[in-house]
Scaffold this active site. Structure first.
Site, mmCIF file in Angstrom:
data_model
loop_
_atom_site.group_PDB
_atom_site.id
_atom_site.type_symbol
_atom_site.label_atom_id
_atom_site.label_comp_id
_atom_site.label_asym_id
_atom_site.label_seq_id
_atom_site.Cartn_x
_atom_site.Cartn_y
_atom_site.Cartn_z
ATOM 1 N N LYS A 79 68.382 22.412 17.417
ATOM 2 C CA LYS A 79 67.219 21.994 18.186
ATOM 3 C C LYS A 79 67.636 21.507 19.574
ATOM 4 O O LYS A 79 68.617 20.775 19.713
ATOM 5 C CB LYS A 79 66.475 20.889 17.427
ATOM 6 C CG LYS A 79 65.127 20.511 18.029
ATOM 7 C CD LYS A 79 64.368 19.556 17.123
ATOM 8 C CE LYS A 79 63.044 19.120 17.731
ATOM 9 N NZ LYS A 79 62.269 18.234 16.845
ATOM 10 N N SER A 154 57.607 19.315 17.102
ATOM 11 C CA SER A 154 58.451 19.744 18.191
ATOM 12 C C SER A 154 59.550 20.719 17.759
ATOM 13 O O SER A 154 60.230 21.302 18.607
ATOM 14 C CB SER A 154 59.096 18.510 18.856
ATOM 15 O OG SER A 154 59.924 17.795 17.949
ATOM 16 N N SER A 178 57.338 16.412 13.383
ATOM 17 C CA SER A 178 57.970 17.537 14.057
ATOM 18 C C SER A 178 58.799 18.436 13.164
ATOM 19 O O SER A 178 59.216 19.513 13.591
ATOM 20 C CB SER A 178 58.827 17.032 15.216
ATOM 21 O OG SER A 178 58.021 16.482 16.226
#
Length: 475
Positions: A79, A154, A178
């Site tokens: 990520k 996210s 997220s």
């Protein structure tokens, strides 16, 4: 022809460890698939040089079988909020387009030590704020099931990459949802572990900020457990680090006799787009058929008080992390408006507001503890809307109810996030427009392994990621 890229991560990892598959063959196939599929969704960004990646794969093949670790030779994209040595860490912000990490984030170092090969980053919203993965550096990540829609966030890039079978495992982080929101919107699994299960860097965690956590995403709960076996290590220097757990799930997982409490739309306090609750109820029917007891539960706590507690604590935490950028006049204007608003709120917050927020949080924790005396799992939808238009910044209303902040539309995530409870998003199917949805299964703090066992039993009964992959031309 590289069918092994569609295997579960556990099967692929075992073949790499044994030498039945070479890391070079897997990397070659992965790079070809990325060239073919990634442009359609923009899930993986900052892709590393192919020559370097193939050289790392050949080096992995030279490691003796007896010395190979859990993720040996596995291509993984990290990520974009986390550090991978030698790669950019942009966090989706134009302020950090030239920042190159000189070391790995702690969990990344654990993955590297376990043999993972890092191929790039997965896309995020700026600083991970919001559940829609768009930013001025890398653009927007699109939904594999409808390229006009968002993939969520996210960890949206991670969810889309998994759905497109470009990677078999992905990491993510979850402050407000997220890991869970993009899993639900990409027909995969996202697991938020109990707070403290996956330690971050020594000095990065504080006694105050107990909101965000690192966790795994995959196409099965068993594969989530595989990644946790690497990420969730003891770190005495991190406050509240939990004891290491045994992440080896039973060969056959069962939900027989498990007690579920269904919270629905929290008595109407959390507006839902039409079609979400019936899909979740279909998922609960699967669990009933497998031997669980499911009971409707009246709202156990004031939803608005919970949300305000969450909102205040979140703003305070974000201000602590980002205030230096906000206070710099030249940098403030380059932050997205939602970030500026939230940082300003946190900086202006008074002691009594924080005291009240923590009191509400404590009261909800005590209430939840009583609920878990009755139930093994609490269930909620994973989102209050289906994946929305990619050009939006966030939904301004749901079912005719106006959303007053950029994250109000994700209020359904607050009950688990506020308390640091383990929660997994499981797929529950698709609406008439072909858009996916998920359901949160929430466990008591520390009940991570049991929750994964329950989710794996559900997965074996449904197989949504394998049964309903996105349509990929020429795949």
């Amino acid at each position: 022809m590289a069918e092994f890229l569609d295997w579960d991560a556990g099967k692929l990892a075992a073949a790499l460890r044994s030498g039945d598959l070479s890391a070079e063959a897997v990397m070659t196939a992965t790079l070809a698939r990325l060239r073919e599929r990634n442009p359609a969704v923009n899930a993986i960004v900052d892709l590393r040089d192919e020559v370097e990646l193939l050289a790392e794969a050949r080096a992995a093949d030279a490691v003796p079988v007896s010395e190979r670790r859990a993720l040996h030779g596995m291509p993984i994209a990290v990520k974009a909020l986390s550090h991978v040595k030698g790669m950019r860490t942009t966090e989706g912000s134009p302020l950090f387009v030239d920042r190159v990490a000189d070391s790995d984030s702690a969990f990344v170092a654990r993955m590297r030590a376990a043999g993972a090969i890092f191929i790039g980053k997965t896309n995020v919203p700026e600083f991970g704020l919001g559940s829609h993965s768009y930013n001025p550096v890398h653009g927007v990540t699109l939904n594999p099931f409808d390229a006009s829609r968002t993939a969520g966030g996210s960890s949206g890039g991670a969810g889309a990459a998994l759905a497109m079978n470009m990677v078999a495992l992905a990491d993510g982080s979850d402050m407000m949802g997220s890991l869970r929101n993009p899993a639900g919107w990409n027909n995969v699994y996202g697991f938020r572990p109990s707070w403290g299960v996956v330690p971050k860097e020594v000095g990065a965690e504080s006694f105050w900020q107990q909101l965000s956590t690192i966790g795994p995403m995959a196409r099965s709960p068993r594969d989530c457990a595989l990644l946790l076996s690497v990420m969730a290590q003891a770190e005495p220097g991190v406050p509240f680090n939990m004891p290491v757990q045994d992440w080896d799930l039973p060969e056959v997982c069962s939900v027989e006799g498990a007690r579920f409490g269904w919270l629905g739309d929290w008595g109407g306090a959390m507006p839902m787009e039409v079609g979400i609750l019936p899909l979740c109820e279909d998922g609960l029917d699967v669990l009933r058929g497998a031997g669980t007891v499911v009971e409707d539960v009246d709202p156990p706590f004031d939803a608005e008080a919970m949300y305000q507690s969450w909102s205040d604590l979140r703003a305070f935490a974000l201000a602590g992390e980002l205030a230096a950028l906000y206070e710099d006049d030249g940098k403030r204007e380059r932050l997205k408006p939602a970030a500026q608003w939230e940082i300003k709120r946190g900086m202006e917050m008074g002691a009594m507001a924080l005291h009240h927020a923590t009191r509400v949080r404590s009261d909800w924790f005590a209430t939840a503890a009583k609920l878990f005396e009755r139930f093994d799992v609490l269930a909620l939808p994973v989102a209050q809307v289906f994946p929305f238009a990619a050009e939006w910044d966030w939904p301004k209303e749901i079912a005719g109810v106006a959303m007053d902040t950029y994250h109000r539309w994700m209020q359904v995530m607050v009950p688990a996030s506020l308390l640091g409870l383990p929660a997994i998003s499981v797929p529950v199917g698709f609406n008439a427009a072909g858009l996916p949805m998920g359901m949160q299964l929430i466990g008591a703090k520390g009940a991570d392994v049991r929750l994964l066992e329950i989710a794996e039993a559900y997965h074996m009964a449904t197989q949504w990621p394998q049964k309903r992959p996105p349509h990929i031309p020429n795949a």
